[in-house]
Scaffold this motif. Sequence first.
Motif, PDB file in Angstrom:
ATOM      1  N   ASP A  17      39.694  42.574  41.979  1.00  0.00           N
ATOM      2  CA  ASP A  17      38.709  42.227  42.788  1.00  0.00           C
ATOM      3  C   ASP A  17      39.411  40.855  43.250  1.00  0.00           C
ATOM      4  O   ASP A  17      40.566  39.976  42.304  1.00  0.00           O
ATOM      5  CB  ASP A  17      37.579  41.979  42.850  1.00  0.00           C
ATOM      6  CG  ASP A  17      36.316  42.557  43.801  1.00  0.00           C
ATOM      7  OD1 ASP A  17      36.784  42.265  44.954  1.00  0.00           O
ATOM      8  OD2 ASP A  17      35.367  42.307  43.925  1.00  0.00           O
ATOM      9  N   ASP A  18      39.172  40.256  44.743  1.00  0.00           N
ATOM     10  CA  ASP A  18      39.062  39.204  44.774  1.00  0.00           C
ATOM     11  C   ASP A  18      38.951  38.190  44.119  1.00  0.00           C
ATOM     12  O   ASP A  18      40.226  37.229  43.735  1.00  0.00           O
ATOM     13  CB  ASP A  18      39.520  39.730  46.335  1.00  0.00           C
ATOM     14  CG  ASP A  18      38.179  39.179  46.662  1.00  0.00           C
ATOM     15  OD1 ASP A  18      37.276  39.627  46.041  1.00  0.00           O
ATOM     16  OD2 ASP A  18      37.643  38.683  47.496  1.00  0.00           O
ATOM     17  N   ARG A  48      38.285  44.332  49.247  1.00  0.00           N
ATOM     18  CA  ARG A  48      39.468  43.066  49.346  1.00  0.00           C
ATOM     19  C   ARG A  48      39.862  43.264  47.711  1.00  0.00           C
ATOM     20  O   ARG A  48      41.282  43.445  47.732  1.00  0.00           O
ATOM     21  CB  ARG A  48      38.941  41.619  49.223  1.00  0.00           C
ATOM     22  CG  ARG A  48      38.603  41.683  50.850  1.00  0.00           C
ATOM     23  CD  ARG A  48      38.231  39.761  50.616  1.00  0.00           C
ATOM     24  NE  ARG A  48      37.184  39.477  50.341  1.00  0.00           N
ATOM     25  CZ  ARG A  48      36.057  39.650  50.120  1.00  0.00           C
ATOM     26  NH1 ARG A  48      35.689  40.078  52.085  1.00  0.00           N
ATOM     27  NH2 ARG A  48      34.590  39.287  50.003  1.00  0.00           N
ATOM     28  N   ALA A  52      32.596  36.247  41.194  1.00  0.00           N
ATOM     29  CA  ALA A  52      31.144  34.291  41.230  1.00  0.00           C
ATOM     30  C   ALA A  52      30.700  34.632  40.521  1.00  0.00           C
ATOM     31  O   ALA A  52      31.051  34.234  39.141  1.00  0.00           O
ATOM     32  CB  ALA A  52      30.990  34.757  42.324  1.00  0.00           C
ATOM     33  N   THR A  53      29.904  35.253  40.827  1.00  0.00           N
ATOM     34  CA  THR A  53      28.559  35.835  39.382  1.00  0.00           C
ATOM     35  C   THR A  53      28.881  36.628  38.109  1.00  0.00           C
ATOM     36  O   THR A  53      28.219  36.338  37.147  1.00  0.00           O
ATOM     37  CB  THR A  53      27.173  35.832  39.914  1.00  0.00           C
ATOM     38  OG1 THR A  53      26.865  37.263  40.206  1.00  0.00           O
ATOM     39  CG2 THR A  53      26.594  34.470  40.730  1.00  0.00           C
ATOM     40  N   GLY A  54      29.815  37.463  38.759  1.00  0.00           N
ATOM     41  CA  GLY A  54      30.625  38.309  38.202  1.00  0.00           C
ATOM     42  C   GLY A  54      29.331  39.698  37.643  1.00  0.00           C
ATOM     43  O   GLY A  54      29.595  40.633  37.279  1.00  0.00           O
ATOM     44  N   THR A  97      29.096  41.915  40.177  1.00  0.00           N
ATOM     45  CA  THR A  97      30.093  43.518  40.888  1.00  0.00           C
ATOM     46  C   THR A  97      30.986  43.939  39.666  1.00  0.00           C
ATOM     47  O   THR A  97      31.265  45.579  39.380  1.00  0.00           O
ATOM     48  CB  THR A  97      31.084  42.874  42.065  1.00  0.00           C
ATOM     49  OG1 THR A  97      30.244  42.252  42.824  1.00  0.00           O
ATOM     50  CG2 THR A  97      31.331  43.691  42.856  1.00  0.00           C
ATOM     51  N   LYS A 146      35.364  32.165  50.979  1.00  0.00           N
ATOM     52  CA  LYS A 146      36.856  31.619  49.766  1.00  0.00           C
ATOM     53  C   LYS A 146      36.980  33.001  50.553  1.00  0.00           C
ATOM     54  O   LYS A 146      38.446  34.636  49.951  1.00  0.00           O
ATOM     55  CB  LYS A 146      37.525  31.735  48.233  1.00  0.00           C
ATOM     56  CG  LYS A 146      36.520  30.748  47.599  1.00  0.00           C
ATOM     57  CD  LYS A 146      37.621  29.918  47.809  1.00  0.00           C
ATOM     58  CE  LYS A 146      36.781  28.671  47.252  1.00  0.00           C
ATOM     59  NZ  LYS A 146      37.561  26.504  47.461  1.00  0.00           N
TER      60      LYS A 146
HETATM   61  P1  AMP Z   1      29.614  38.919  42.431  1.00  0.00           P
HETATM   62  O1  AMP Z   1      29.406  40.027  42.285  1.00  0.00           O
HETATM   63  O2  AMP Z   1      28.748  37.681  42.324  1.00  0.00           O
HETATM   64  O3  AMP Z   1      30.952  37.801  41.511  1.00  0.00           O
HETATM   65  O4  AMP Z   1      31.196  38.529  43.533  1.00  0.00           O
HETATM   66  C1  AMP Z   1      31.804  38.724  43.550  1.00  0.00           C
HETATM   67  C2  AMP Z   1      32.345  39.806  44.479  1.00  0.00           C
HETATM   68  O5  AMP Z   1      31.467  38.959  46.001  1.00  0.00           O
HETATM   69  C3  AMP Z   1      33.574  39.719  45.268  1.00  0.00           C
HETATM   70  O6  AMP Z   1      33.699  41.297  45.613  1.00  0.00           O
HETATM   71  C4  AMP Z   1      34.165  38.878  45.868  1.00  0.00           C
HETATM   72  O7  AMP Z   1      34.959  39.334  47.395  1.00  0.00           O
HETATM   73  C5  AMP Z   1      32.451  38.316  47.075  1.00  0.00           C
HETATM   74  N1  AMP Z   1      31.945  37.547  46.970  1.00  0.00           N
HETATM   75  C6  AMP Z   1      30.862  36.291  46.033  1.00  0.00           C
HETATM   76  N2  AMP Z   1      31.708  35.578  46.434  1.00  0.00           N
HETATM   77  C7  AMP Z   1      32.039  35.199  47.155  1.00  0.00           C
HETATM   78  C8  AMP Z   1      32.831  33.851  47.753  1.00  0.00           C
HETATM   79  N3  AMP Z   1      32.659  32.530  47.696  1.00  0.00           N
HETATM   80  N4  AMP Z   1      34.144  34.162  48.699  1.00  0.00           N
HETATM   81  C9  AMP Z   1      34.544  34.972  48.983  1.00  0.00           C
HETATM   82  N5  AMP Z   1      33.838  36.025  48.241  1.00  0.00           N
HETATM   83  C10 AMP Z   1      32.983  36.463  47.646  1.00  0.00           C
END
Ligand code: AMP
Length: 177
Positions: free
Chosen positions: A125-126, A65, A129-131, A133, A28
């Motif tokens: 954060d922007d 981001r 996704a899975t949480g 981070t 995205k």
């Molecule tokens: P997560 O730790 O899985 O929640 O991933 C979140 C981090 O990964 C954020 O810093 C997002 O910028 C990046 N991210 C994960 N998946 C995407 C995606 N489909 N599009 C853009 N950024 C993503």
Amino acid sequence: MTSSTASLDLAAYIRDIPDFPQPGINFKDISPLLKSPEAFRACIDRLVEHYASLDIDYIVGIESRGFLVGAPLAYHMNKGFIPIRKPGKLPYKVERIDYTLEYGSGSLEIHADALGEGHRILVVDDLLATGGTVAATRALIERLGGNVVAAGFVVELEFLHGRDRLSGLDIHALLKY
Ligand code: AMP
């Protein structure tokens, strides 16, 4: 918020990039949103409005981001901004966390003196996704004595259930997929 930005459809400013950065990931891309003065303004205005009554001391933004959204939000909320960065970027003494990602692993750092006991934090954060981070960021903040009360995003990928890893937090996203 002006009437023109209130009705603006933010989803029209998010670009899907299939198979980036690796096969199977639908990235995205918020670049079109950042590039549009109306969309960027609407994005920040809506977050400012949502968090108007939230009692916090600092906003923590996650590289990179998260800085683009967190810094203008901090400015408009009249709060200080604290960066969470990838390893080796912060110049002073750091606290570091290593964590597991969906594919591989990651590390994040915060300045050891960035915040202290009882400070109330909004993490930005922007995208959620899975949480993983934000969960790692929360652990890092808690090590310094801080208390993460809320997490804000432009985009949430609901089908990845990131919220389930962030129990007890007030979670808000402007767009959900
Ligand atoms: P997560 O730790 O899985 O929640 O991933 C979140 C981090 O990964 C954020 O810093 C997002 O910028 C990046 N991210 C994960 N998946 C995407 C995606 N489909 N599009 C853009 N950024 C993503």
